[in-house]
Design an enzyme around this catalytic site. Structure first.
Site: not given
Ligand code: LLP
Length: 412
Positions: A307, A311, A268-269, A337-338
């Site tokens: 982001r 983070y 699930e990328p 305004c932060e």
């Molecule tokens: N599968 C599941 C169950 C997930 O919770 C996520 C991401 C993915 C796949 C996809 O992950 P990726 O391949 O994108 O790493 N907003 C944060 C990232 C939150 C990720 C949430 N879950 C950021 O901006 O870094």
């Protein structure tokens, strides 16, 4: 950062064969721009590295319809975490059977919708959710295929806000509960449990924790030969700066592929497919020199890209016109305004004048999808540069003041 699709040519920043400034000049800033070729290239690379796996694009990272449509057209399935994401995926032609519906807090209505649409998989994170699925499936006279999401109790090396595999995270079922459910599958005649799902975090900085999580999952399902599918989630990392060291995707493939032999595998990328395909283009509004630093106030903010504020994430920011001038430590900030409204902290940038445009790089993942109307700002447009590399389209228009008030009612 830069790549073959997003780079300087003759001192001008290009997205494929389109000069980024020509888009910004025509439709204004701030604006998100995506290279579809880059996203498709990333998808194909992951498909090639994991030939046995089926890749489900994680819609939460970028839910733009044009992007979804291109990825689905190239054979990606969908990982959805809300009925809204399922709706958008179906709208652009995803096969329901190719959708995985995940999420820690699916409502009964969302489960109803997903089952009615006949999604291929539901990743279950809660015993009560199994009860819901079982009863909904019974009403529809069907059985629903599910994977149980295991919380493997491993700690991923990443930012704590995006680590999900440790025991006190809200995600997944403990090994004990998974074993219990598997031993009592007959309680759920409306459900076929065919897979185990793990996702230990995003932007993973090592392969070992994922390897461990897969091994734990395999130990648990060993006594249950009907569990043939392992969904190993997302998490493939992207380097956000030239000095950020992340494992290569090949390293993940080298460690995981031998383990995954004999299983059906789902990935699930999200980030790895779209992050480096996207830019957020903004314009310098004001410059202040104070406290020994340069403060560059631009027309994009934490409302468009949260982001860095959320983070302390680093994004490279570069001028659209390459500038060889002397570089100074610069804080790139937005109009909100932060004090946390910072797009770039302590970046080395040349002197830039109001009116000059800049691009925030690697903004294709978790950018626009996390944008808000904070300070009643209008959410920006999204532009895609088509796969031909030469032509582009506005895939989502800029919001208007009417959009800001459309859903509100005035009393009296
Ligand atoms: N599968 C599941 C169950 C997930 O919770 C996520 C991401 C993915 C796949 C996809 O992950 P990726 O391949 O994108 O790493 N907003 C944060 C990232 C939150 C990720 C949430 N879950 C950021 O901006 O870094």
């Amino acid at each position: 950062m830069f790549n073959e699709h997003i780079r300087y040519t003759d001192g001008k920043l290009y997205c494929d064969s389109v000069m980024v400034d020509s888009i910004a000049a025509e439709i204004g800033t701030p604006v998100y721009i995506y290279s579809l070729s880059r996203a498709l290239r990333n998808l194909r690379r992951i498909q090639t590295l994991f030939p046995e796996a089926h890749v489900h694009f994680s819609t939460k990272s970028n839910a733009n319809l044009a992007v979804l449509s291109a990825l689905i057209g190239a054979g990606a399935g969908i990982d959805a975490v809300s009925a809204g994401e399922i709706h958008k995926a179906l709208l652009v032609g995803a096969q329901a059977s190719d959708i995985v519906f995940a999420g820690v807090g699916k409502t009964r209505e969302e489960l109803e919708y997903a089952i009615r649409q006949r999604v291929g998989w539901i990743n279950v994170e809660n015993v009560r959710e199994l009860d819901h699925i079982n009863s909904i499936a019974a009403v529809h006279g069907r059985t629903q295929r599910v994977a149980l999401r295991l919380n493997p109790d491993v700690t991923a090396s990443t930012h704590p806000y995006i680590a999900t595999g440790h025991s006190y995270a809200k995600f997944g079922l403990t090994a004990e509960v998974v074993r219990d459910i598997l031993a009592n599958q007959s309680k759920y005649p409306g459900i076929q449990i065919e897979g185990l799902h793990i996702h230990i975090g995003s932007q993973l900085h090592d392969t070992a924790a994922t390897q461990r999580a897969v091994e734990i999952a395999q130990e648990i399902i060993a006594p249950f030969p009907t569990i043939k599918t392992l969904n190993i989630g997302g998490g493939l990392p992207v380097a956000y700066s030239p000095d950020e060291v992340v494992p290569a995707w090949d390293d993940f493939a080298a460690v995981l592929r031998p383990l995954l032999n004999g299983y059906q595998v789902i990935l699930e990328p999200g980030r790895s497919i779209v992050a480096d395909a996207g830019l957020l283009v903004c314009e310098a509004l004001y410059v202040k020199k104070q406290a020994g630093t340069t403060i560059l106030i631009v027309d994009a903010s934490m409302a468009e890209l949260i982001r860095p504020a959320l983070y302390e994430a680093h994004h490279e920011i570069v001028p659209l016109v390459e500038n060889q001038g002397e570089q100074h430590i610069t804080q790139v900030v937005g109009p909100v305004c932060e004090s946390s409204d910072l797009l770039g902290k302590d970046l080395l940038l040349p002197d830039l004048q109001p009116g000059e445009r800049l691009a925030v790089l690697n903004a294709g993942a978790y950018g626009m999808v996390m944008a808000s109307n904070y300070n009643q700002r209008l959410r920006p447009p999204e532009v895609v540069v088509r796969e031909d590399g030469n032509t582009w389209m506005i895939a989502r228009r800029r919001e208007t003041w009417d959009d800001l008030t459309r859903t509100e009612m005035m009393t009296g």
